[in-house]
Design a protein around this motif. Structure first.
Motif, short mmCIF file in Angstrom:
data_model
loop_
_atom_site.label_atom_id
_atom_site.label_comp_id
_atom_site.label_asym_id
_atom_site.label_seq_id
_atom_site.Cartn_x
_atom_site.Cartn_y
_atom_site.Cartn_z
N ASN A 151 0.67 -43.29 -84.76
CA ASN A 151 1.36 -43.21 -83.48
C ASN A 151 1.28 -44.57 -82.79
O ASN A 151 0.22 -45.20 -82.77
CB ASN A 151 0.67 -42.15 -82.61
CG ASN A 151 1.56 -41.63 -81.50
OD1 ASN A 151 2.74 -41.38 -81.72
ND2 ASN A 151 1.01 -41.46 -80.32
N HIS A 152 2.40 -45.05 -82.26
CA HIS A 152 2.39 -46.33 -81.54
C HIS A 152 1.82 -46.14 -80.13
O HIS A 152 2.31 -45.30 -79.37
CB HIS A 152 3.81 -46.89 -81.43
CG HIS A 152 4.32 -47.48 -82.69
ND1 HIS A 152 3.98 -48.75 -83.12
CD2 HIS A 152 5.15 -46.99 -83.65
CE1 HIS A 152 4.58 -49.01 -84.26
NE2 HIS A 152 5.29 -47.96 -84.62
N TRP A 153 0.81 -46.92 -79.78
CA TRP A 153 0.30 -46.93 -78.41
C TRP A 153 1.19 -47.86 -77.59
O TRP A 153 1.52 -48.97 -78.02
CB TRP A 153 -1.15 -47.42 -78.38
CG TRP A 153 -2.11 -46.42 -78.93
CD1 TRP A 153 -1.92 -45.57 -79.99
CD2 TRP A 153 -3.43 -46.14 -78.44
NE1 TRP A 153 -3.03 -44.81 -80.20
CE2 TRP A 153 -3.98 -45.12 -79.27
CE3 TRP A 153 -4.21 -46.65 -77.41
CZ2 TRP A 153 -5.26 -44.61 -79.07
CZ3 TRP A 153 -5.48 -46.15 -77.23
CH2 TRP A 153 -6.00 -45.14 -78.04
N THR A 154 1.59 -47.42 -76.42
CA THR A 154 2.60 -48.13 -75.64
C THR A 154 2.08 -48.53 -74.26
O THR A 154 0.97 -48.20 -73.85
CB THR A 154 3.85 -47.25 -75.47
OG1 THR A 154 3.51 -46.08 -74.72
CG2 THR A 154 4.41 -46.85 -76.82
N PHE A 155 2.94 -49.22 -73.54
CA PHE A 155 2.68 -49.67 -72.16
C PHE A 155 2.34 -48.48 -71.26
O PHE A 155 1.61 -48.61 -70.30
CB PHE A 155 3.95 -50.37 -71.68
CG PHE A 155 3.80 -51.25 -70.47
CD1 PHE A 155 2.60 -51.84 -70.14
CD2 PHE A 155 4.91 -51.53 -69.68
CE1 PHE A 155 2.48 -52.67 -69.03
CE2 PHE A 155 4.82 -52.35 -68.58
CZ PHE A 155 3.60 -52.92 -68.25
N ASN A 156 2.91 -47.33 -71.54
CA ASN A 156 2.71 -46.13 -70.74
C ASN A 156 2.15 -45.04 -71.65
O ASN A 156 2.83 -44.60 -72.57
CB ASN A 156 4.03 -45.69 -70.12
CG ASN A 156 3.83 -44.84 -68.88
OD1 ASN A 156 2.79 -44.89 -68.25
ND2 ASN A 156 4.83 -44.06 -68.53
N MET A 157 0.93 -44.60 -71.39
CA MET A 157 0.28 -43.59 -72.22
C MET A 157 0.23 -42.26 -71.48
O MET A 157 0.19 -42.23 -70.26
CB MET A 157 -1.13 -44.05 -72.61
CG MET A 157 -1.15 -45.30 -73.46
SD MET A 157 -0.45 -45.06 -75.11
CE MET A 157 -1.78 -44.19 -75.92
N PRO A 158 0.22 -41.11 -72.19
CA PRO A 158 0.12 -40.99 -73.64
C PRO A 158 1.40 -41.42 -74.34
O PRO A 158 2.43 -41.60 -73.72
CB PRO A 158 -0.14 -39.49 -73.84
CG PRO A 158 0.53 -38.85 -72.67
CD PRO A 158 0.33 -39.80 -71.53
N SER A 159 1.29 -41.55 -75.67
CA SER A 159 2.43 -41.94 -76.48
C SER A 159 2.70 -40.85 -77.51
O SER A 159 1.79 -40.22 -78.02
CB SER A 159 2.14 -43.26 -77.21
OG SER A 159 3.13 -43.53 -78.16
N ASP A 160 3.97 -40.62 -77.76
CA ASP A 160 4.36 -39.65 -78.77
C ASP A 160 5.46 -40.26 -79.62
O ASP A 160 6.49 -39.64 -79.87
CB ASP A 160 4.83 -38.36 -78.10
CG ASP A 160 4.67 -37.14 -78.99
OD1 ASP A 160 4.23 -37.31 -80.14
OD2 ASP A 160 5.00 -36.03 -78.55
N HIS A 161 5.24 -41.51 -80.04
CA HIS A 161 6.26 -42.29 -80.75
C HIS A 161 5.69 -42.74 -82.09
O HIS A 161 4.98 -43.74 -82.17
CB HIS A 161 6.69 -43.49 -79.91
CG HIS A 161 7.05 -43.14 -78.50
ND1 HIS A 161 8.13 -42.35 -78.20
CD2 HIS A 161 6.45 -43.44 -77.32
CE1 HIS A 161 8.20 -42.20 -76.88
NE2 HIS A 161 7.18 -42.85 -76.33
N ALA A 162 6.02 -42.02 -83.12
CA ALA A 162 5.36 -42.20 -84.42
C ALA A 162 6.11 -43.13 -85.36
O ALA A 162 7.32 -43.36 -85.22
CB ALA A 162 5.18 -40.85 -85.09
#
Length: 418
Positions: free
Chosen positions: A228-239
């Motif tokens: 999963n990609h960790w992003t500027f705004n968490m949580p992340s749900d972008h795999a």
């Protein structure tokens, strides 16, 4: 020209406001840790690759259940899906209105959930899906059988016609397809039952035709979530997703072989105007909050609102917000009267100007509020971090401007300016 919003839309806004106050705000207050300064930590399962916590997802599901029971959640969907076939104008006005109310369970930024749901893939499934594929429709709305969207790749984002994921016919004469490739920013695939995978099945890189859309059950052998990609705004749900010799039947194709890009275009086009409306609403909220604070904050013996250094930047943003907001409504109104693909330049103008405006307004609100504006006690950092992504997703703002240029200069047979 009549610039008054139709009465049925203003009545709906009042109905939604009442519903939010009686049904959603109490639920939000009972779970305030998800909305105050603790929001990012409360929502994020840090030990599960930064994905949304189950408790957070359950709260959103309860909000959507209540909204569906009250007849709001499906408002924008076709009647065949239990909706009310609301106009593009109505949905744009509602999304702007809800975002202008600020952060809350009624219209959450992180999950893009709302009391009036945004399900851009549902009309596509309703229009082009087989009976079996249409079983996803109710599942998407209720969250029981979600379908994720896999277009972007590690090496290809806005240049989707150059994608490297391929689909080739199996050599055993079965008619099945074998898919191979990688997908990035495959949002919500971790909780999905199916993944709408776009792959090149014919033609050459850069061709619009020859890309097909496949509905791939996520349990299919070879379909694997890597991380999963960790992003500027968490949580992340972008795999990040790997497709390795994934075998699907010919019936997995949504719409027609080689015409999947049209499916993707319809999805993102509908989403772009709604995204723009939400950004305009978020900007309006930030500008108003900054103005209210400036009127009450005393500095050097008088309110900040007396200082031209505070006034003028907010005036510029206020003027831009009114211009953008009204153009969004005009574009949505025109989309109800004309094929939206014929006015792609208008949609692109709405998208890149509104998304940029939201970021500028959130940044200015932080500046006006000073140190407290930078803290998580205030909502502006959350608004900025969320809306900053919209300047990249659904086609970067540079791609949006390129689309406008195609129309302005008459490139590729597009409508030239008069």
């Amino acid at each position: 020209m009549d610039f008054e919003l139709p009465k049925e839309i203003t009545d709906k806004l009042a109905e939604l406001d009442a519903f939010i106050e009686t049904e959603i705000k109490p639920l939000e207050r009972e779970n305030i840790r998800f909305f105050d300064h603790r929001r990012e930590n409360a929502r994020t399962d840090w030990d599960n690759d930064g994905r949304p916590r189950d408790e957070w997802r359950a709260l959103i599901s309860e909000m959507e259940r209540r909204a569906d029971k009250a007849g709001h959640l499906r408002y924008g969907l076709p009647k065949s899906c239990g909706g009310q076939s609301a106009s593009n104008l109505a949905i744009a006005v509602i999304r702007e209105h809800l975002a202008a109310k600020g952060l809350g369970l009624h219209n959450d930024l992180q999950d893009e959930s709302s009391v009036v749901g945004n399900f851009p893939i549902v009309p596509v499934l309703d229009a082009y899906g087989s009976p079996e594929q249409k079983t996803y429709i109710e599942g998407i709305i209720t969250g029981r059988k979600h379908l994720s969207f896999a277009l972007t790749e590690p090496g290809h984002g806005s240049d989707a016609t150059w994608m490297e994921t391929t689909g080739v016919r199996a050599t055993d004469g079965s008619g099945d397809w074998i898919l191979n490739g990688m997908k990035r920013w495959n949002s919500q695939v971790g909780r999905a039952h199916g993944n709408l995978v776009f792959a090149r099945t014919s033609g050459k890189p850069g061709d619009a035709r020859g890309i097909s859309a496949f509905i791939v059950p996520t349990a299919t052998p070879g379909h694997r979530i890597l991380y999963n990609h960790w992003t500027f705004n968490m949580p992340s749900d972008h795999a990040e997703v790997e497709l390795k010799d994934v075998r699907v039947p010919d019936s997995a194709i949504l719409h027609r072989e080689g015409e999947g890009l049209m499916v993707a275009q319809r999805f993102v086009h509908e989403n772009r105007i709604r995204q723009a409306a939400a950004s305009a609403g978020a900007a309006r909220y930030c500008i108003q909050e900054a103005a209210n604070y400036a009127k009450n904050r005393i500095a050097f013996g008088e309110p900040l609102s007396k200082k031209q250094a505070v006034q003028f930047p907010l005036v510029e943003l206020y003027a831009e917000c009114e211009l953008v907001r009204n153009f969004i409504f005009k574009t949505a109104w025109q989309m109800d009267r004309q094929d939206p693909l014929e006015i792609s330049d208008w949609v692109s103008i709405c998208n890149f100007r509104a998304n940029r405006l939201a970021c500028e307004a959130a940044d200015r609100a932080m500046q006006v509020h000073g140190g407290i504006g930078y803290s998580r006690a205030m909502p502006f950092e959350h608004i900025y971090r969320h809306h900053r992504r919209y300047r990249i997703t659904e086609g970067t703002e540079e791609v949006q401007m390129r689309r406008v240029a195609q129309y302005l200069f008459g490139f590729s047979g597009k409508r030239a300016t008069a």
